[in-house]
Scaffold this motif. Structure first.
Motif, PDB file in Angstrom:
ATOM      1  N   ALA A 198      11.888  -0.431-110.514  1.00 24.97           N
ATOM      2  CA  ALA A 198      12.938  -1.321-110.008  1.00 24.97           C
ATOM      3  C   ALA A 198      13.068  -1.188-108.498  1.00 24.97           C
ATOM      4  CB  ALA A 198      14.274  -0.998-110.668  1.00 24.97           C
ATOM      5  N   THR A 199      12.866   0.020-108.007  1.00 25.24           N
ATOM      6  CA  THR A 199      13.031   0.272-106.574  1.00 25.24           C
ATOM      7  C   THR A 199      12.214   1.483-106.169  1.00 25.24           C
ATOM      8  OG1 THR A 199      14.714   0.478-104.829  1.00 25.24           O
ATOM      9  CG2 THR A 199      15.040   1.786-106.797  1.00 25.24           C
ATOM     10  N   ILE A 200      11.826   1.513-104.911  1.00 24.87           N
ATOM     11  CA  ILE A 200      11.200   2.698-104.320  1.00 24.87           C
ATOM     12  C   ILE A 200      12.116   3.131-103.190  1.00 24.87           C
ATOM     13  CG2 ILE A 200       9.158   3.690-103.233  1.00 24.87           C
ATOM     14  CD1 ILE A 200       7.559   1.299-104.359  1.00 24.87           C
ATOM     15  N   VAL A 201      12.729   4.299-103.357  1.00 24.37           N
ATOM     16  CA  VAL A 201      13.688   4.792-102.368  1.00 24.37           C
ATOM     17  C   VAL A 201      13.066   5.985-101.656  1.00 24.37           C
ATOM     18  CG1 VAL A 201      16.016   5.664-101.976  1.00 24.37           C
ATOM     19  CG2 VAL A 201      15.597   4.043-103.827  1.00 24.37           C
ATOM     20  N   TYR A 202      13.001   5.891-100.349  1.00 22.24           N
ATOM     21  CA  TYR A 202      12.399   6.968 -99.563  1.00 22.24           C
ATOM     22  C   TYR A 202      13.472   7.980 -99.192  1.00 22.24           C
ATOM     23  CZ  TYR A 202       8.034   4.510 -99.578  1.00 22.24           C
ATOM     24  OH  TYR A 202       6.871   3.922-100.012  1.00 22.24           O
ATOM     25  N   THR A 203      13.250   9.221 -99.625  1.00 24.54           N
ATOM     26  CA  THR A 203      14.225  10.284 -99.384  1.00 24.54           C
ATOM     27  C   THR A 203      14.348  10.521 -97.891  1.00 24.54           C
ATOM     28  OG1 THR A 203      12.528  12.005 -99.574  1.00 24.54           O
ATOM     29  CG2 THR A 203      13.692  11.379-101.580  1.00 24.54           C
TER      30      THR A 203
END
Length: 609
Positions: free
Chosen positions: A184-189
């Protein structure tokens, strides 16, 4: 206790993917107000405009058709870089309706950070909040093959118009194409201890969190309530909260500037707020300053103590323990309610039932203080990789000093080394780059990198970061978080950073809150340069140092002798520098130590070992 589990309260069988949350809510209550948007700049009115669930769905569907029309294919990545605003929500949901994957980018990100994210996620479409964001995304996409283009949020109606030829059937096919296990999403820490990593969160991760948290917090999130989201929507907590509110019918208003929140509270009168501990500290400190200006410092001190005592009594009731409320306490509380508490509740809008605190440890006494005011603070804990909250206190079961029980569908385990391990509905399957997975999991549990313990009731108590421990030259291993949190409770201190790796004793850098320090200096008749330096600048002001020595002494009294700080320096820093502070306002310890090497060295010159 080494493991704690809470069973799931909700099934995901009725939802194929995240878009079903909005579709179902619109079918149930199309005319319910889902959002409030501010008046246009210069409109000369404080009136916020309501947007119904049906109207929001229509905007989402229209923009999704526009994305399909310009060539967005199923599984393609769309980068959204903008301040928190209503159009962020439209773009987020529209990307999912079109079958895409959302890649949030913090609006404060540098050009190199944007370029790295766009390249790694293979972004095809960019949506920017303003000219600066549009330019950064345009430059970043120029180096990626087969891109489609970049649109500004003010241009989204024109993009939507391009989808006029896309049929409802085609849109529905796209909307329903993704399943539970699809990204659904790629979240970069944000990378406090290393390079940013792309965490891939699935539709099931979001659905599991939304459905279970909504079931556990019905008293907090409900159709009669409303909230203000002012956290960056690039942060998974803000997006998770937004989805919970959409699915539960709770009205949302967006604000990009946290400084505008307090003036807006009286207009929107929220029933629920998500804050970081620093906001609560500033509310309390501001009340104390006003009391001092009126010569009521002593009265305020007794009012604070009474509120904390009331909070403790309330928590005893939560725990089912016997409690006796002395008549004197009831009288004092009533008097202080008239003098202070009622006014503080009014500052928060007068309708706040609960606040959620996250992002940093909340001082237990501060939590008790707000509980005693009549505004319970629910402290929780989670990470990007757990799709926001992993644990949380619950209404009627708040235990200050803990971050609560595992949320429904989640398990927390404490390793032999004291690290917090996580498994459950919100825990991701891995990073975009498989190389980052090698050390991220053990026995099917995600390694959070945080240290903690479970109390007898299974609630999690955080005790620091694995990588933040300090080993002194005499072999003592120190976890600095308790000392640092105690010092950071002082309104003058934005961040406290304990140092002493390989040294005979511990020292610290106290990074000042420039605004608060300038105000203190002005009241003391002292000069203070509040300008933000390019790096870190030491502050040589003996009276301010002496004032904060009391704060350091109080923090030292809370820890063992080997954990006490002997010397400290005051510094100011540019806290908008994203190489120094993450977008979620966490300090990067290694960067501080590197930039302040000379100042740190001075703390060990000519001092006894």
């Amino acid at each position: 206790m080494r493991e704690s589990h809470t069973r799931a309260l909700a099934s995901l069988d009725d939802d194929a993917n995240v878009t079903d949350l909005l579709v179902r809510r619109a079918a149930e209550a199309p005319d319910h107000v889902a959002f409030e948007v501010p008046p246009p700049a210069g409109a000369g009115t404080d009136a916020w405009s309501p947007i119904t669930t049906a109207a929001f769905l229509a905007e989402v569907r229209s923009l999704a058709k526009g994305l399909i029309a310009v060539g967005l294919a199923p599984g393609d990545a769309v980068a959204i870089m903008a301040p928190t605003r209503y159009e962020w929500a439209v773009a987020d949901l529209a990307t999912w309706f079109a079958g895409g994957v959302v890649v949030p980018v913090y609006e404060s990100s540098s050009a190199s950070q944007v370029a790295a994210i766009v390249s790694d996620a293979r972004v095809r479409v960019g949506i920017g909040g303003g000219p600066t964001h549009i330019a950064l995304l345009t430059d970043a996409l120029a180096s990626v093959d087969d891109t489609i283009g970049v649109w500004g949020m003010d241009d989204l109606p024109a993009l939507s118009a391009r989808g006029a030829g896309v049929s409802d059937d085609e849109l529905e096919h796209r909307r329903t194409r993704a399943g539970h296990d699809d990204p659904a999403t790629i979240v970069y820490t944000s990378g406090t201890t290393g390079e940013p990593k792309g965490a891939v969160l699935t539709h099931a991760n979001f659905l599991g969190q939304v459905r279970n948290i909504a079931a556990a917090y019905r008293e907090v999130v409900h159709p009669e309530g409303n909230t203000i989201i002012f956290l960056p929507l690039a942060h998974v907590l803000a997006r998770g909260l937004q989805l919970i509110c959409i699915a539960s019918g709770m009205r949302i208003a967006h604000l990009a500037d946290p400084a505008a929140v307090v003036p807006t509270l009286a207009t929107l009168r929220p029933t629920f707020l998500v804050v970081v501990p620093r906001v609560l500290q500033k509310i309390q400190a501001a009340a104390g300053e006003k009391a001092a200006a009126k010569g009521l410092s002593g009265v305020w001190a007794r009012a604070r103590a009474t509120a904390v005592a009331a909070g403790r009594l309330a928590e005893r009731k939560d725990a089912g323990l016997p409690r006796r409320i002395p008549l004197g306490h009831r009288v004092r509380h009533a008097v202080f309610d008239a003098l202070f508490y009622r006014r503080l509740r009014a500052v928060m809008g007068g309708r706040v039932d609960y606040m959620l605190s996250g992002g940093a440890s909340l001082d237990a006494e501060l939590s008790l203080f707000f509980r005693g005011l009549g505004v319970p603070v629910i402290e929780g804990y989670g990470l990007t990789e757990t799709t926001a909250p992993l644990t949380g206190n619950l209404p009627g079961r708040i235990a200050s000093g803990t971050v609560g029980l595992p949320l429904p569908g989640s398990t927390v385990r404490i390793s032999e080394e004291g690290e917090v391990l996580a498994k459950g509905v919100g825990v991701f399957a891995g990073y975009r780059d498989p190389r980052h997975d090698a050390e991220a999991f053990v026995d099917g549990f995600f390694r959070t990198g945080d240290l903690g313990r479970l109390d007898d009731a299974g609630r999690l108590v955080l005790e620091g970061r694995v990588k933040d421990v300090i080993v002194t030259s005499n072999g003592k291993t120190i976890v600095p978080v308790r000392w640092e949190a105690a010092v950071e409770a002082d309104p003058l201190v934005q961040h406290a950073v304990m140092v002493g790796e390989g040294k005979p004793y511990l020292s610290a850098l106290l990074i000042l809150d420039a605004e608060q320090a300038a105000a203190w200096a002005a009241s003391a008749g002292l000069p203070f340069d509040a300008g933000t330096p390019a790096g870190l600048r030491a502050v040589d002001e003996p009276r301010l140092h002496a004032h904060l020595q009391r704060t350091v002494d109080a923090a030292n009294a809370l820890v063992s002798r080997s954990e006490q700080v002997r010397r400290f320096e005051l510094v100011v820093a540019d806290l908008d520098d994203r190489e120094l502070v993450t977008p979620t306002l966490k300090i990067k310890r290694t960067v501080v130590v590197d930039r302040a090497a000379e100042t740190i060295a001075s703390l060990y010159r000519g001092a006894p070992s």
